[in-house]
Write an enzyme that holds these catalytic residues in place. Structure first.
Site, short mmCIF file in Angstrom:
data_model
loop_
_atom_site.label_atom_id
_atom_site.label_comp_id
_atom_site.label_asym_id
_atom_site.label_seq_id
_atom_site.Cartn_x
_atom_site.Cartn_y
_atom_site.Cartn_z
N ASP A 1 5.50 -6.17 6.93
CA ASP A 1 5.25 -4.74 7.06
C ASP A 1 6.16 -3.95 6.11
O ASP A 1 7.38 -3.93 6.28
CB ASP A 1 5.53 -4.38 8.53
CG ASP A 1 5.21 -2.92 8.83
OD1 ASP A 1 5.15 -2.12 7.88
OD2 ASP A 1 5.03 -2.61 10.01
N GLY A 2 5.55 -3.29 5.13
CA GLY A 2 6.32 -2.52 4.14
C GLY A 2 7.11 -1.39 4.79
O GLY A 2 8.21 -1.06 4.35
N GLU B 1 3.80 -6.94 1.04
CA GLU B 1 2.36 -6.91 1.37
C GLU B 1 2.16 -7.51 2.75
O GLU B 1 2.63 -8.61 3.03
CB GLU B 1 1.59 -7.71 0.30
CG GLU B 1 0.18 -8.09 0.66
CD GLU B 1 -0.76 -6.89 0.88
OE1 GLU B 1 -0.90 -6.07 -0.02
OE2 GLU B 1 -1.35 -6.82 1.99
N GLN C 1 -7.82 -7.62 8.08
CA GLN C 1 -8.98 -6.99 7.46
C GLN C 1 -9.98 -8.01 6.94
O GLN C 1 -9.71 -9.20 6.89
CB GLN C 1 -8.54 -6.08 6.30
CG GLN C 1 -7.73 -6.81 5.24
CD GLN C 1 -6.73 -5.93 4.53
OE1 GLN C 1 -6.85 -4.71 4.53
NE2 GLN C 1 -5.72 -6.52 3.92
N ASP D 1 1.42 1.38 -3.05
CA ASP D 1 0.07 1.06 -3.53
C ASP D 1 -0.76 0.65 -2.32
O ASP D 1 -1.11 -0.51 -2.13
CB ASP D 1 0.16 -0.07 -4.57
CG ASP D 1 -1.20 -0.46 -5.13
OD1 ASP D 1 -2.17 0.27 -4.86
OD2 ASP D 1 -1.28 -1.49 -5.82
N SER D 2 -1.07 1.63 -1.49
CA SER D 2 -1.68 1.35 -0.19
C SER D 2 -3.19 1.28 -0.27
O SER D 2 -3.80 1.67 -1.27
CB SER D 2 -1.29 2.46 0.79
OG SER D 2 -1.95 3.65 0.44
N THR D 3 -3.78 0.84 0.83
CA THR D 3 -5.22 1.02 1.03
C THR D 3 -5.44 2.47 1.44
O THR D 3 -4.52 3.30 1.36
CB THR D 3 -5.72 0.09 2.15
OG1 THR D 3 -4.95 0.35 3.32
CG2 THR D 3 -5.57 -1.37 1.77
#
Ligand code: SPD
Length: 291
Positions: free
Chosen positions: A137-138, A106, A31, A155-157
Site C-alpha cells: 500500500d503506497g 504498487e 482488480q 501514478d494512480s488509477t
C-alpha cells in the site's frame, strides 16, 4: 466477427478500440487485469474496464507525470512512484542521472507481472539496479517514511475502489511528511472535462498543505476527454520559475512544453482559481465555478 473493447468513460461517453486478441486476463484480489492487442498492433493495459496505458500515447502521460516534477527539483536523488506498476513512469524517472534510488510502491503484484510479460517497453525499467519494488500500500508506505523522498509521483488509477485513497487529504498530508524539506509531489488528476469537482477539491486540499500548488495539462487521446491534468505541489521550488533544462531523450516533453503545460484554458483555470475574499466594497463578487 469484429471484437471491440469499450470503456464507458462517463454514463454518456465511451471509447472503443478494435481488438485483435486478448493477450492476458486475470482477476487479482484487487482488480480485473487485461492486456489487449488492437488491430493496429498496439498494446493496451486495462484495469477494471478502464484504459491505463496504450502504446499510442503512453509516452505523453509518462513523460509529463515524471519530467515536470523531476526538472522542478534541482537534484532529485530519491524518488517514489506510488502505483505505476506497469513501469512506464519508472522508465522516465531513471532517465535522470541524478536519481540514485527509485522506489515503486504498487499494491497489485499482478500488474507488475502482467507488464513484465506483455509490456516490456514499459516494465524493462523495473530491472534497473536503482529501482526497488515494494509490493504494498503506497499510502501506508509514505506514512512510514518521514523526510525520505525528494520527489513523490502518484501514478494512480482512477479515483474509484482501491485507488480512491490516493486522492484523499490524508494521503497528501502523509506525502508532504514523506518528502524532504524541499520536496516535490506530483499526481495524475483526471480530465478537466469530466472531473472538474475533483480537481477543484484536490487543489484546495493541497493548498492547505503545500505553499506552491499548480495544475498542468497534456493531451492523452486514450483517456476521457483527451485533455489530461496533473497536479504539482511543492515545498520550495516553483515548476515554472525554477524548472531546469535536463538533457533527456523524450518524444513529448521539452522545456518549452513544460512551461506551456501550466498555461490553463479559462474553464480549467476557473476550476482551480482561489476564491477571492469578499470585501465590503464587492459583496457580490463570487468565486467562479471552481473552489
Ligand atoms: N483513466 C485513466 C487514468 C490512468 C492513470 N494512470 C495510468 C497508469 C499508467 N502508468
Amino acid at each position: 466477427m469484429e471484437l471491440w473493447f469499450t470503456e464507458k468513460q462517463t454514463p454518456g461517453v465511451a471509447l472503443s478500440l478494435k481488438v485483435a486478441r486478448t493477450i492476458h486476463r486475470e482477476k487479482t484480489r484487487y482488480q480485473d487485469i487485461a492486456v489487449l492487442e488492437t488491430v493496429d498492433n498496439r498494446r493496451v493495459l486495462v484495469l477494471d474496464g478502464y484504459v491505463m496505458t496504450t502504446d499510442l500515447d503512453e509516452f505523453v502521460y509518462h513523460e509529463m507525470i515524471t519530467h515536470v516534477p523531476l526538472c522542478t527539483h534541482p537534484c532529485p536523488q530519491k524518488v517514489l512512484v506510488v502505483g505505476g506498476g506497469d513501469g512506464g513512469t519508472m522508465r522516465e524517472v531513471l532517465k535522470h542521472g541524478s536519481v540514485e534510488t527509485a522506489v515503486l510502491a504498487e499494491i497489485d503484484e499482478g500488474v507488475i507481472e502482467a507488464s513484465r510479460r506483455h509490456l516490456p517497453h514499459l516494465s524493462g525499467s523495473l530491472q534497473d539496479p536503482r529501482c526497488r519494488i515494494m509490493v504494498g500500500d503506497g499510502a501506508e508506505h509514505v506514512r512510514s517514511r518521514p523526510g525520505e523522498y525528494d520527489v513523490i509521483i502518484c501514478d494512480s488509477t482512477d479515483p474509484v475502489g482501491a485507488g480512491a485513497v490516493l486522492f484523499s487529504e490524508d494521503f497528501y498530508r502523509a506525502s508532504h511528511q514523506s518528502l524532504t524539506e524541499d520536496g516535490v509531489f506530483c499526481a495524475q488528476m483526471e480530465s478537466p472535462f469530466f472531473y472538474g469537482e475533483l480537481i477543484g477539491r484536490v487543489v484546495r486540499n493541497l493548498r492547505q498543505i503545500f505553499p506552491i500548488v499548480r495544475l498542468y495539462l497534456a493531451v492523452v487521446p486514450s483517456y476521457p476527454g483527451a485533455l489530461w491534468s496533473f497536479v504539482l505541489a511543492s515545498k520550495k521550488y516553483d515548476p515554472v520559475r525554477d524548472a531546469r533544462t535536463v538533457d533527456l531523450k523524450t518524444r513529448y516533453y521539452t522545456p518549452e512544453v513544460h512551461r506551456a503545460a501550466f498555461v490553463l484554458p479559462k474553464f480549467v483555470e476557473e476550476l482551480v482559481r482561489p476564491q477571492s475574499p469578499q470585501s465590503p466594497q464587492s459583496p457580490q463578487a463570487p468565486g467562479p465555478a471552481g473552489p
